[in-house]
Design a protein around this motif. Sequence first.
Motif: not given
Length: 387
Positions: A292-302, A334-342, A312-315, A346-350
């Motif tokens: 049950p992760y507290l959160g996650y962060s990714v950079v340049g992920a597929v 698109s992935m970030v939008s899909a997570i938010k719809l669920q 969408s289960n954790c921030p 999720s915070e998206f930083v371009p």
Amino acid sequence: MKLSCIYRISPTNIIDHVDSNFAEFASEAGASTLAEGVIGKPFTTFIAGSELRSYFYQVFMSARCNRKVQQIPFRCDSPDMAREMLLEIVPREDRSLQIKTYLVKEWSTPHNVLLEAPSARTRARSKQESLLLCSICLRVFNANFHSWEDIQQFAARCQFFSKEGTQVPRLQRTVCEICEALGSGCQYLITESDGYPSSKDLLVFLHGAGQGTWLMRMQVPPRVIYDFDARFPRFTLVSPISTGRQWNLDDIESIIKDMVDNHGYSPNRIVLAGISVGGTAVLELVARNAFPYLGYSVVGAVPKISDAKALSNCPSIIYHGKDDQVVSYKLVESMVSAIKLQGGLSEFVPLSWGHDCWHQVYDASQKTSFWTWYRKLLEEARDSNQS
């Protein structure tokens, strides 16, 4: 990847066989004298420095005890050429070792005075001007950043690409902690930050392809972690090491399970972070939902859009370079939008960078830095537990 040479050492570490390519390899590496009379001599006869000899004893012992093929990335640069190499150690039934050396990549460089033979360069005489140099990965220790810097990058920055005879610092050979860990078969490194008070918050960081050896200490949390003061919550950083181009998710979950079962870390106080291939692995780990992760962060992920519900289960905070030519910016958006719809937080930083935008992400001085998000996440979790 090109096979350079093969040789064999006995159970007592005596060289008892070299193939026909050995002489050519030794000559190209600037050690032509090694090709003469090596049979029957201890392997350590040709290893300079007690630390490096100790390192190879450890590597050989690990290969024999574990009875597994061991691969050690290393550098074999000359003043005008950089070479990425791979040492493959194959244990045999009689406890002898077959050692294969591969050339992974080579490229020309400006003349690097630091890599000249000692007799060809003018050394600085002051002990204060000496440099720690890892004999395996050829990285110089940068005391300002508590990190190891590639010798070619260091030479360019300090203007050691110049004519012969330039005065240079003394080179003190050693083995850095990353190479030492790889040599001993270690799966991960652990670093504990300063901060308040002692806690069991765990940050698991997965590096990108190739960064297990050459880049990890330069660009990611293990470097920045030293800069934190008592105002930042204490946490423990676990940095798994991979020499391949992808992560084994079962191995990562085994490491996390070990930290939870044997070191007292709470499974719901674990944050995952990763860049590039490591970021993709983070998304897959979260989707597997083993903890049950507290959160996650990714950079340049597929990302996989089909995993949006599980993600969408954790921030989360997701970074991506607008000019990324490796992973589609639109796909990540698109992935970030899909997570938010669920219903996910999720915070998206371009970012105005390409695929290698993690420099900006882990710069603690940036407002959108990972550390700003991580600190807020930890403090909110602790406030929630206290209320």
